[in-house]
Scaffold this motif. Structure first.
Motif, PDB file in Angstrom:
ATOM      1  N   PHE E  14       0.861  -1.020   0.131  1.00 18.00           N
ATOM      2  CA  PHE E  14       0.068   0.023  -0.053  1.00 18.00           C
ATOM      3  C   PHE E  14       0.943   1.232   0.000  1.00 18.00           C
ATOM      4  N   SER E  39      -2.976  -8.807  14.861  1.00 21.96           N
ATOM      5  CA  SER E  39      -3.732  -7.455  14.159  1.00 21.96           C
ATOM      6  C   SER E  39      -2.605  -6.715  13.383  1.00 21.96           C
ATOM      7  N   GLY E  40      -3.150  -6.359  12.350  1.00 16.69           N
ATOM      8  CA  GLY E  40      -2.079  -5.891  11.222  1.00 16.69           C
ATOM      9  C   GLY E  40      -1.092  -6.654  10.560  1.00 16.69           C
ATOM     10  N   GLY E  42      -1.643  -8.636   8.039  1.00 19.75           N
ATOM     11  CA  GLY E  42      -1.963  -8.662   6.535  1.00 19.75           C
ATOM     12  C   GLY E  42      -3.015  -9.769   6.372  1.00 19.75           C
ATOM     13  N   LYS E  43      -3.741 -10.392   7.121  1.00 20.67           N
ATOM     14  CA  LYS E  43      -4.887 -11.391   6.929  1.00 20.67           C
ATOM     15  C   LYS E  43      -5.696 -10.922   6.146  1.00 20.67           C
ATOM     16  N   HIS E 201      -9.686 -14.039  15.245  1.00 25.93           N
ATOM     17  CA  HIS E 201      -8.761 -13.827  16.404  1.00 25.93           C
ATOM     18  C   HIS E 201      -9.034 -14.599  17.394  1.00 25.93           C
TER      19      HIS E 201
END
Ligand code: ATP
Ligand code: ATP
Ligand code: MG
Ligand code: MG
Ligand code: PO4
Lengths: 248, 296, 259, 285, 248
Positions: E14, E39-40, E42-43, E201
């Motif tokens: 990105f 978290s974060g 890239g899932k 999660h």
């Protein structure tokens, strides 16, 4: 032990919600008392009852007797502003006014018609261990200070009015460990002159700073006593669970 | 095949949207271009320095004089008067609505302010003639009430809703912690409002005032109808004045196209354009500053 | 047929009355009428935005030039006679005024009433906007420039409104505005005009004097029609000039002079 | 003494604010009271269904009403499609770069440009350059232009409130971008867009300055509705009746009636907008 | 084991940010694969690469080979809408269209020019275990359904198009435990017909529903394998830490 600040049979409702139930507490003079308990148990509500912050919520209903030196805090004919002057407060998130550092201290003095001069401001900042860091920038906007400095400024602001009691609602929860330590040191010094009540979520902090600890649960005082006793020999099962970190 | 059609529609739509987007821009840009073009034509015939310094606006005299000064002074005088009235009333009302009024009262007051905003300017101008003018005349013992004061009062009414709504937003969005900090120091509600809340909301309030001012400067019908339109230098609020907007409204109909006088009206229009633009830009600057400040 | 008629504020109400009567017989004519002053009418002709320009003044040299430049040929119709009346508040002791004094009042040289009459007030001029035919007519007739402090009212009626409540006011309007509804104009007084100290003073409401062409501020009311619009407006013009139209003109407070 | 004063001050302070608020309400009250009391007696079916007669001293205000309605419709036709499409372009297609930001800022500032300047532009562009003459068409185009920035801004606000997940939902079932906008985004944003549109049109209906020299007439003898014809409109009619009519005093009741009708029209449109907003909020919960 | 959906050497940026790094993954047919990771990591980005949702972000750059049944998903001449039809998606927050329940199902069919009738809609709702709860209110606005019902409606909407794969990005994170359980049951049923990829999660959930689990960390695939193996014998140290709840 002299009782400076106390509540007898205090009940608080917000609308229909019964938030404090028959609370009896005493905060001894020139000591630090910690209020602990899980989130939502009513610690802030109790604290704010003493400087009548609930006057501002139209749906708050308060019953019971709150006194400072035998003076009823909710007595009709004494101005609420006088009470708030005697009972200072420091909030969770540092909230300096968007004015200069100096103005932040002067504000409270000015609105209370207290004469003051530069040395007065200096003294308040010194008491909050902030003077050395800001003495050259007194005209700087307070919002430019770091979080910890801001919180100490808020304490200086409260101290400047020479209150008898200082209420602190989680004053360190938004601060880094170094700033926290500074504030704790400050609290140690302040208790020589002031009665201090502090709400905290940090068990270590309570043990470090408080002489007395009160444990609240679901709007009730479950246990109170010397800090050492509470943390080492809690009587109540819930207290035990809470301080060992099992919930909250 | 079906799919090709859908993709085709999609592409067409995309380009249509793009095109309308640009067309709208072109049109709106055209407004400025047209003003500028005609104004430049004017300055080809009249020296800008004369335009700015001559003390008289008299395009139909034998020796036409195009001095914008009296018009600017008139516009400023009327708008200034309007602000003198609207600022305290507007901020006071905003403070009342956001700090004192109960939720129920708020629910009544806010629509009332919107109603005031909805009243067409020509109706306000009409009342300036039939109601406010005669009252002023009687009150100040004047022959008539068609003067700058009348215009100021009416423009104040027109600017009030803008000032109230935006100030109210600003005051309302000051975090509760500021207020609590002040109360905790023993300040009363009034002191807190005056010394903490309003100063903290100042950028928002300045924005409100500037946008209200922009509205007042650009308003046409009320001043046209209520200020008497005398093109002399006003000396006080009891003089008749002729604002820029009124001058355009009065003279535009009578000028032959593409004459100096015609261009002159575009020249004063561009001055008007910039006056409102500056007011609005300052307003926007402060609104953004306010948002940024309180977002942090 | 759609006809756009614009111009003189002095004539606008008359035009409305005429159009209203006219369309009773000729319902297929759509007539739009606007005031705004003679100048506006003439300009609209120039700009191609009107079929008839009402005007309470003749064309100026400059305008004739402009029309020639644009190659527009005009037909001129004089369809009524008007007298410009000078009015003051009814409590003003003044009854008549001579031209010299009037000129000094209107050009701003005379600032207070007490030099003319026993009235201790400043003079307040209610004039018209510059596009007005009456404005330029008075200016030309007196050979003055109006005082800068004169108010520019956008119509005759606004002048009367002003004078009615302003003890210190003076203004000028077409006779039709006074004669047509005498009842409503009680607050004002129409001044008689003397050409000089010795001559006779004449009221603009004096029909005989107007017919004899004796009032100083009397003037023809014009209508200008570009030739290309003539065909479509001709029925209307004919209606004006016929007896029914004449009756309406006189009922509206204007005069019809026999040529 | 000190104490007494202290008790009094809050009342004085509170009173100051109450006074300012009261004054503002008083303004509104006076405006409405004056117009309603004096306009009410004139208001009748006759008044809104008859053409003006006898030099506009009698009869009704049908022709101005028709003119205002037509003019508002024209405004709607000229501003709504362009405004909404432009907003869709800005919000759904345009990339967020300096150009888009500049465009947005200019559009916002254009809504602060005085309406008389739009009148000038309408005169120069529509009446003159495009040779549409002074006509309802020119006036409608002018008002359409004036309304564009408002429509674009409010539409963009409404589109902004639609979460990205709504758009993705449509794409995920295989819709093209245009289909997702047409079928999902626009319907969701519709109440917000409608509210903005109605408020903008109510503003346009009350405007006078932009139609002064683009086509409004003192009087027309019929209300044909031809696009190339001049027209009467309620706000302009009120302006004329209160400044230029031969017998201002005689027609004052009619002027009040006209003002009342105009206010009713504008308030009805505002009420519609409130209603849409209210219903939308209720549905949202 | 047949590989239905796979990515080879996938890299996503990105702007300047390298969000997926050399990702190689395979999602076996008619199985549930869980994507887990802090978290974060890239899932969501990975998931969305498969139905080309990144086409909409102008600053997204994608490199690598993504295939379904040997068909390159980013091939120029195949319509993106077809791909999205074959690869359905269910989002974290239920996002029904602001239309009636029935219309929500019918919309996808209609724009894809698939003929359908009432029984078709019924079948989709039945597959999502929603039919019994809504059969009498098909014309009701979908926004009035409860959160769990809305999410099942979104699944029904995806299922109605007869996709081959269903991608689910934390489909239960906004739901209460009861609704969550219902969705998990549903996933069990759906895998008989569809290939399912689910981001979660919730470690318990992954273990309950997934046949295969992929653990991602900072844009890379750190470990993948049978769910049982990943949770009981993780090879990688980071995986071990993550699943034992030490971070994330
Ligand atoms: N102004 C209010 N109106 C209604 N309810 C309130 C208000 N303030 C607090 N409450 C409720 O009263 C209860 C006690 O709140 P209080 O803030 O005293 O808790 P607390 O112990 O300070 O919690 P925390 O540790 O999260 O700060 C909570 O359930 C809260 O939701
Ligand atoms: N449209 C975008 N533009 C720029 N950066 C993005 C965009 N979408 C995601 N990112 C960044 O890419 C990285 C991976 O994001 P992603 O949403 O895939 O994480 P995730 O594993 O799904 O996290 P979570 O569990 O919080 O949903 C993050 O650092 C995120 O900030
Ligand atoms: Mg708390
Ligand atoms: Mg994600
Ligand atoms: O309106 P006028 O007749 O004075 O041109």
């Amino acid at each position: 032990m002299i009782n400076n600040l106390s509540a007898k049979n205090l009940n608080v409702w917000f609308g229909e919600k019964h938030v404090l139930k028959n609370v009896d507490v005493e905060f001894p003079k020139n000591q630090v008392t910690a209020l602990i308990g899980p989130s939502g148990c009513g610690k802030s509500t109790l604290l704010r009852s003493f400087n009548r912050m609930h006057d501002l919520s139209p749906d708050a209903k308060i019953e019971g007797t709150l006194t400072i030196d035998d003076l009823n805090l909710y007595q009709k004919d004494i101005p609420v502003t006088d009470i708030r002057k005697r009972i200072g407060m420091v909030f969770q998130k540092a909230n300096p006014f968007p004015k200069s550092i100096q103005e932040n201290i002067a504000y409270g003095l000015r609105i209370n018609n207290l004469s003051y001069n530069q040395s007065y401001i200096q003294k308040a900042l010194e008491e909050a261990f902030l003077w050395d860091e800001v003495k050259n920038d007194l005209k700087m906007p307070a919002t430019r200070l770091s979080g910890g400095q801001q919180q100490r400024l808020c304490i200086a602001r409260a101290v400047a009015l020479r209150p008898e009691v200082i209420l602190m609602d989680e004053p360190c929860s938004a601060l880094d460990p170094v700033s926290t330590l500074k504030i704790e040191e400050l609290i140690h010094k302040l208790k020589e002159k002031y009665t201090i009540v502090i709400v905290t979520h940090n068990m270590q902090q309570a043990q470090r700073v408080a002489d007395k600890t009160i444990f609240m649960y679901l709007g009730e005082v479950k246990e109170e006593g010397k800090t050492y006793d509470i943390f080492n020999n809690p009587v109540n099962e819930i207290t035990k669970n809470y301080i060992s970190g099992h919930f909250g | 095949m079906q799919y090709k059609k859908r993709i085709f529609i999609d592409t067409v739509a995309k380009h249509t949207f793009k095109l309308t987007g640009y067309l709208v821009l072109a049109l709106l840009g055209g407004i400025f271009g047209m003003l500028l073009y005609n104004a430049i034509s004017f300055f080809a015939e009249v020296r800008p320095i004369d335009f700015l310094t001559d003390r008289e606006w008299n395009p139909t005299a034998n020796e036409p004089i195009y001095g914008i000064l009296p018009l600017i002074i008139s516009t400023s005088l009327v708008s200034f008067g309007a602000m003198l009235i609207a600022i305290p009333l507007g901020i006071g009302t905003a403070a009342f609505i956001s700090e004192y009024a109960s939720p129920r009262l708020k629910n009544i007051l806010k629509p009332l302010v919107e109603m005031l905003a909805a009243i067409p300017s020509v109706v306000i101008g009409f009342l300036g003639i039939v109601l406010v003018g005669p009252q002023i005349a009687e009150f100040a013992n004047l022959p008539n009430g068609l003067n700058a004061l009348n215009g100021s009062i009416l423009l104040a009414i027109m600017a009030l809703p803008t000032i109230i709504t935006i100030s109210e937003d600003a005051i309302h969005s000051i975090p509760k912690t500021y207020r609590e900090a002040s109360y905790a120091l023993g300040a009363s509600k009034w002191q807190t409002l005056l010394k903490v809340t309003i100063p903290a909301a100042a950028p928002g309030i300045i924005a409100a005032v500037m946008l209200g001012l922009g509205r007042a400067i650009g308003e046409t019908m009320t001043v046209l109808m209520a200020t008497g339109n005398a093109s002399l230098f006003p000396s006080d609020f009891f003089d008749s004045v002729k604002t820029i907007t009124a001058t355009i409204a009065i003279e535009m109909g009578e000028v032959p196209y593409q004459t100096t006088h015609y261009f002159a009206l575009f020249a004063i229009a561009i001055v008007l354009f910039f006056m409102t633009l500056i007011a609005n830009l300052i307003g926007e600057y402060f609104i953004n500053r306010f948002r940024k400040y309180h977002a942090a | 047929h759609t006809i756009k008629m614009k111009g003189s504020d002095t004539e606008v109400n008359l035009a409305v009355n005429l159009a209203e009567e006219f369309s009773k017989e000729n319902s297929d004519f759509s007539i739009a009428i606007s005031g705004g002053g003679s100048g506006l009418g003439i300009t609209s002709l120039l700009n191609g935005q009107a079929d008839i320009a009402n005007s309470s003044r003749p064309l100026t040299e400059e305008e004739i030039h402009l029309f020639e430049g644009k190659n527009i040929k005009l037909k001129t119709i004089v369809f009524a006679e008007d007298a410009t009346a000078f009015v003051v508040h009814k409590d003003n002791p003044l009854d008549e005024i001579d031209l010299k004094t009037l000129a000094k009042v209107l050009d701003g040289n005379q600032k207070t009433w007490n030099e003319i009459t026993e009235l201790n007030l400043p003079i307040n001029i209610y004039g018209r906007q510059s596009s007005s035919g009456t404005y330029s007519f008075v200016r030309k007739k007196l050979g003055i420039a109006f005082s800068q402090s004169a108010k520019e009212m956008t119509g005759n009626a606004q002048i009367l409104e002003g004078i009615k409540i302003d003890k210190s006011g003076i203004g000028y309007v077409g006779a039709g505005y006074i004669a047509a509804n005498a009842g409503a104009n009680q607050g004002i007084k129409v001044l008689k005009i003397k050409e000089n100290n010795t001559s006779e003073s004449i009221s603009p409401l004096d029909q005989q004097a107007i017919r004899d062409n004796k009032y100083f501020f009397q003037r023809p009311l014009f209508q200008f029609v570009p030739e290309k619009s003539w065909a479509k407006v001709e029925p209307f013009i004919n209606f004006e000039m016929a007896s029914e139209g004449r009756k309406l003109i006189e009922a509206s407070g204007y005069y019809v002079l026999d040529k | 003494m000190q104490l007494k004063f202290k008790k009094l001050t809050p009342i004085v302070e509170w009173g100051t604010l109450l006074l300012t608020t009261g004054l503002v309400c008083f303004f509104l009250f006076v405006i409405l009271y004056d117009i309603i009391t004096k306009g009410w007696s004139v208001l009748s079916w006759e008044f809104i269904s008859k053409l003006p007669t006898q030099g506009m001293t009698k009869g009704g205000v049908l022709s101005p009403i028709i003119g205002t309605v037509l003019l508002t419709l024209l405004t709607a036709v000229f501003s709504i499609p362009f405004g909404i499409c432009c907003a869709i372009y800005l919000n759904e297609y345009a990339q967020n770069n300096w150009l888009t930001r500049t465009i947005r800022a200019s559009i916002r500032n254009l809504s602060g440009v005085p309406s008389i300047i739009y009148g000038l532009f309408g005169l120069a562009l529509f009446v003159q350059a495009m040779s549409l003459g002074t006509s309802i068409l020119s006036a409608g185009l002018t008002l359409g232009l004036l309304s564009l920035p408002y429509i674009i801004t409010t539409t963009e606000e409404a589109l902004l409130r639609i979460p990205a997940s709504t758009r993705e939902a449509a794409l995920a079932v295989g819709a093209t971008k245009f289909e997702s906008i047409k079928d999902v985004v626009l319907p969701s944003a519709l109440p917000g867009i409608l509210t903005g549109v109605v408020l903008t049109l109510s503003r346009a209906a009350g405007e006078t300055a932009p139609i002064l020299f683009t086509g409004a007439a003192f009087y027309i003898n019929s209300a044909s509705g031809a696009m190339n014809q001049e027209f009467m409109a309620l706000p302009y009619h009120l302006y004329m009746l209160s400044t230029q009519h031969q017998s201002i005093e005689e027609v004052r009741p009619i002027a009040y009636g006209t003002a009342l009708v105009l206010i009713i029209v504008v308030f009805l449109m505002n009420l519609t907008a409130f209603y849409i907003r209210y219903k939308y909020r209720k549905n949202d919960q």
